[in-house]
Design an enzyme around this catalytic site. Structure first.
Site, PDB file in Angstrom:
ATOM      1  N   GLU A  47      21.842  -6.284  84.651  1.00 13.73           N
ATOM      2  CA  GLU A  47      20.717  -5.336  84.590  1.00 13.73           C
ATOM      3  C   GLU A  47      19.466  -6.185  84.477  1.00 13.73           C
ATOM      4  OE1 GLU A  47      21.171  -2.151  84.898  1.00 13.73           O
ATOM      5  OE2 GLU A  47      23.331  -2.056  84.631  1.00 13.73           O
TER       6      GLU A  47
ATOM      7  N   CYS B 281      12.015  -2.839  81.116  1.00 13.25           N
ATOM      8  CA  CYS B 281      12.396  -3.143  82.502  1.00 13.25           C
ATOM      9  C   CYS B 281      12.055  -2.001  83.450  1.00 13.25           C
ATOM     10  CB  CYS B 281      13.883  -3.452  82.558  1.00 13.25           C
ATOM     11  SG  CYS B 281      14.899  -2.157  81.842  1.00 13.25           S
TER      12      CYS B 281
HETATM   13  P1  NAD Z   1      16.049 -13.829  79.837  1.00 17.40           P
HETATM   14  O1  NAD Z   1      16.843 -13.750  81.069  1.00 17.40           O
HETATM   15  O2  NAD Z   1      15.226 -15.044  79.584  1.00 17.40           O
HETATM   16  O3  NAD Z   1      16.964 -13.678  78.517  1.00 17.40           O
HETATM   17  C1  NAD Z   1      17.869 -12.635  78.340  1.00 17.40           C
HETATM   18  C2  NAD Z   1      19.071 -13.142  77.557  1.00 17.40           C
HETATM   19  O4  NAD Z   1      19.712 -14.168  78.306  1.00 17.40           O
HETATM   20  C3  NAD Z   1      18.732 -13.764  76.208  1.00 17.40           C
HETATM   21  O5  NAD Z   1      19.738 -13.404  75.279  1.00 17.40           O
HETATM   22  C4  NAD Z   1      18.773 -15.258  76.480  1.00 17.40           C
HETATM   23  O6  NAD Z   1      19.076 -16.015  75.345  1.00 17.40           O
HETATM   24  C5  NAD Z   1      19.890 -15.325  77.499  1.00 17.40           C
HETATM   25  N1  NAD Z   1      19.861 -16.514  78.364  1.00 17.40           N
HETATM   26  C6  NAD Z   1      18.784 -17.247  78.738  1.00 17.40           C
HETATM   27  N2  NAD Z   1      19.194 -18.265  79.546  1.00 17.40           N
HETATM   28  C7  NAD Z   1      20.530 -18.157  79.684  1.00 17.40           C
HETATM   29  C8  NAD Z   1      21.524 -18.884  80.392  1.00 17.40           C
HETATM   30  N3  NAD Z   1      21.217 -19.941  81.136  1.00 17.40           N
HETATM   31  N4  NAD Z   1      22.813 -18.477  80.302  1.00 17.40           N
HETATM   32  C9  NAD Z   1      23.131 -17.386  79.585  1.00 17.40           C
HETATM   33  N5  NAD Z   1      22.246 -16.661  78.875  1.00 17.40           N
HETATM   34  C10 NAD Z   1      20.958 -17.039  78.928  1.00 17.40           C
HETATM   35  O7  NAD Z   1      15.156 -12.514  79.839  1.00 17.40           O
HETATM   36  P2  NAD Z   1      13.979 -12.151  78.847  1.00 17.40           P
HETATM   37  O8  NAD Z   1      12.726 -12.718  79.375  1.00 17.40           O
HETATM   38  O9  NAD Z   1      14.335 -12.440  77.455  1.00 17.40           O
HETATM   39  O10 NAD Z   1      14.005 -10.560  79.014  1.00 17.40           O
HETATM   40  C11 NAD Z   1      13.127  -9.900  79.813  1.00 17.40           C
HETATM   41  C12 NAD Z   1      13.740  -9.636  81.188  1.00 17.40           C
HETATM   42  O11 NAD Z   1      14.843  -8.758  81.035  1.00 17.40           O
HETATM   43  C13 NAD Z   1      12.772  -8.911  82.095  1.00 17.40           C
HETATM   44  O12 NAD Z   1      12.842  -9.431  83.407  1.00 17.40           O
HETATM   45  C14 NAD Z   1      13.270  -7.488  82.080  1.00 17.40           C
HETATM   46  O13 NAD Z   1      12.895  -6.743  83.204  1.00 17.40           O
HETATM   47  C15 NAD Z   1      14.733  -7.676  81.956  1.00 17.40           C
HETATM   48  N6  NAD Z   1      15.386  -6.471  81.406  1.00 17.40           N
HETATM   49  C16 NAD Z   1      16.146  -5.694  82.230  1.00 17.40           C
HETATM   50  C17 NAD Z   1      16.715  -4.517  81.751  1.00 17.40           C
HETATM   51  C18 NAD Z   1      17.553  -3.618  82.643  1.00 17.40           C
HETATM   52  O14 NAD Z   1      18.252  -2.755  82.116  1.00 17.40           O
HETATM   53  N7  NAD Z   1      17.514  -3.757  83.950  1.00 17.40           N
HETATM   54  C19 NAD Z   1      16.501  -4.142  80.431  1.00 17.40           C
HETATM   55  C20 NAD Z   1      15.713  -4.948  79.626  1.00 17.40           C
HETATM   56  C21 NAD Z   1      15.169  -6.118  80.122  1.00 17.40           C
END
Ligand code: NAD
Length: 537
Positions: free
Chosen positions: A273, A307
């Protein structure tokens, strides 16, 4: 985004002095929920900060691969017995959870505001969403997963059933923006399907997730079934994918692609997501007052860190002036400051990184010729990461804000003449998560919706109508994701389908004395006849 770490003598035991905003939360509560973290030996610790003033709240362990292995081992052990429970037995826990969430909401609202800086009404959205999804899967999981009779190979001779088995242990990687909803609701579906869970919450918001898990144990979840490992995504992501049976990820598109690659190497499933650059189209027959009010909710919910928030507003020429006038007035009237009460409309951004991105998008747009209709400034006088809700006009394709997800309180307004033009502009993005349409003509709205390449389309709402319709799938097209949450799709993905076919009376082979050649001719003739019998499909 990762936090600073410090080496400290004992795991999960230190916490900041109860001063400032942190003083609102009982240290005993933090100690209780931190006991839910799976930890082995002493660890490096990472400090979690309160966005309202950046004060330290408490540190949590920065987990390592050994913790993931231990967490998966415990969850796997508990899952074997859990998979034998009936749907009714499981449902009782999630119905109790629904009630407990509503009863204990004040505690979690305070905690969530402390670690995210969001407005109380946006924190409440998470409580109500988690309660609704909990009740939904408690009452409907069995409808989606019970064994189903399927059409057999030979009518009357083959009896065929489809079974749905749990996958085993599902790994969850959750972001910081909706830390209760996005840590708990998908996990509830996985649990109702008979799986164990290992969750890695974001390091900026581990306490909300831990509170949600702790409450689930209070509701009766068997010991060890839901494990939480805190730490950095870059360190824990890969081992989690290596040891779990499925990965459910919510976060940015770049991270999502990396996760899909790792899951592909192990041939395990994943659902992703991801981000969005969501459009809203306001047609000239819309109720302009309601549309402006809806746009304010859709653009600035959770300070735009959502999001499915609206970042692009397309308004038909005849309604443009009236709509923009109302939108600007409502945006300027929004109440913004640090508060734990229901007396503000916009809170803080979560971190310096988020603020930097918002400021960069606004400055880049202004530098390239856009102008501001409302907001436009960071507000350090309110707190270190506050930024005003901002409306931009005159945005053109070379500006970063036109195509990149801002994930902050910034929206660009554009004018259009024909509906075809609006569809073209709305679809001109690599993302495809959510969209809104405002019109008084429901038939026109439905036709227009089917031309939008977005996983959810809200008519006369921005995001809440489709999101809260939890019996229907929710998720993204294009770069916005893979797989869906909610509804049947949101629980079937946590199961392994199995077909069992029982052959009776006659095998699927030539009868004694009939040659293969004759049998082939007989089968071909039967198929031709079969195809012509009316009513048989
Ligand atoms: P992110 O991808 O940086 O982090 C999300 C999660 O992934 C965190 O727990 C982080 O620790 C983990 N992570 C980071 N690098 C990783 C790796 N290499 N391997 C595994 N896990 C890793 O995202 P963010 O900036 O924290 O969150 C915001 C983003 O999330 C925005 O783009 C937003 O649109 C999206 N989002 C989408 C939804 C949806 O339902 N579509 C909902 C909420 C947020």
């Amino acid at each position: 985004m990762e936090m600073q770490s410090t080496r400290q003598p004992s795991a999960a035991s230190s916490h900041a002095a109860s001063a400032g905003y942190t003083g609102r939360i009982s240290p005993n509560l933090l100690v209780r929920i931190c006991a839910r973290i799976t930890v082995g030996s002493p660890h490096e610790l990472g400090m979690v900060h309160a966005p309202f003033n950046n004060e330290p709240i408490r540190s949590v362990p920065l987990g390592r691969e050994a913790d993931i292995i231990e967490a998966v081992r415990r969850a796997r052990g508990a899952q074997v017995e859990w998979a034998r429970w009936s749907f009714d037995q499981r449902a009782r826990i999630f119905l109790a959870y629904h009630d407990l969430l509503l009863d204990r909401q004040d505690e979690i609202l305070d905690l969530m505001i402390l670690e995210t800086g969001k407005a109380r009404k946006h924190a409440f959205e998470e409580v109500v969403d988690t309660a609704i999804v909990s009740r939904y899967y408690a009452l409907h999981a069995e409808d989606h997963l019970r064994p189903r009779k399927r059409m057999g190979a030979l009518p009357g001779l083959t009896k065929t059933w489809e079974y749905r088995h749990p996958l085993g242990v599902v790994g969850f990687i959750a972001p910081w923006n909706y830390p209760l909803t996005l840590s708990m609701t998908d996990a509830i579906a996985a649990l109702m399907a008979g799986n164990g869970v290992v969750l890695k919450p974001d390091m900026q918001t581990p306490f909300t997730a831990l509170w949600g898990v702790d409450l689930l144990y209070t509701a009766g979840l068997p010991a060890d079934l839901f494990q939480v490992v805190t730490g950095r995504g870059k360190v824990l992501g890969e081992p989690l994918i290596r040891h779990a049976d499925f990965i459910s990820f919510t976060g940015g598109t770049e991270t999502g692609c990396a996760i899909a690659r790792m899951a592909g190497e192990r041939l395990i499933g994943c659902s992703l997501e991801l981000g969005g650059k969501n459009p809203m189209i306001v047609l000239d027959d819309a109720d302009v007052d309601a549309a402006a009010e809806g746009a304010v909710r859709g653009c600035f919910a959770n300070a735009g860190q959502l999001c499915i928030a609206i970042e692009r507003l397309y308004v038909q020429a005849a309604a443009y002036g009236r709509f923009v006038e109302r939108l600007v007035a409502r945006t300027k009237a929004m109440r913004q400051r640090a508060s734990f009460d229901y007396d503000i409309d916009v809170g803080s951004l979560v971190s310096q990184d988020q603020l930097d991105k918002v400021v960069r998008h606004v400055q880049d747009a202004l530098g390239k010729g856009a102008w501001i209709l409302a907001g436009g400034r960071a507000r350090p006088d309110l707190g270190p990461f506050f930024h005003e809700p901002t409306i931009l006009e005159g945005v053109t394709p070379e500006m970063d804000v036109s195509s990149e997800e801002t994930f902050g309180p910034v929206v660009s307004v554009y004018r259009f003449d024909t509906i075809d033009e609006a569809v073209r502009m709305a679809n001109d993005t690599t993302y495809g998560l959510n969209a809104g349409i405002w019109t008084r003509d429901a038939a026109k709205a439905k036709r227009l919706a089917t031309h939008l390449r977005a996983g959810t389309v809200n008519v006369n709402e921005a995001y809440a109508a489709a999101w809260a319709s939890v019996d229907a799938p929710m998720g993204g097209m294009k770069d916005s994701g893979l797989g869906r949450r909610h509804g049947a799709a949101g629980i079937l993905k946590y199961t392994e389908p199995q077909t069992v076919a029982l052959q009776r009376l006659h095998p699927i082979a030539p009868p004694p004395g009939v040659s293969d050649e004759k049998f082939s001719r007989l089968v071909s003739m039967a198929l031709r006849l079969w195809r012509r019998i009316p009513g048989i499909r």
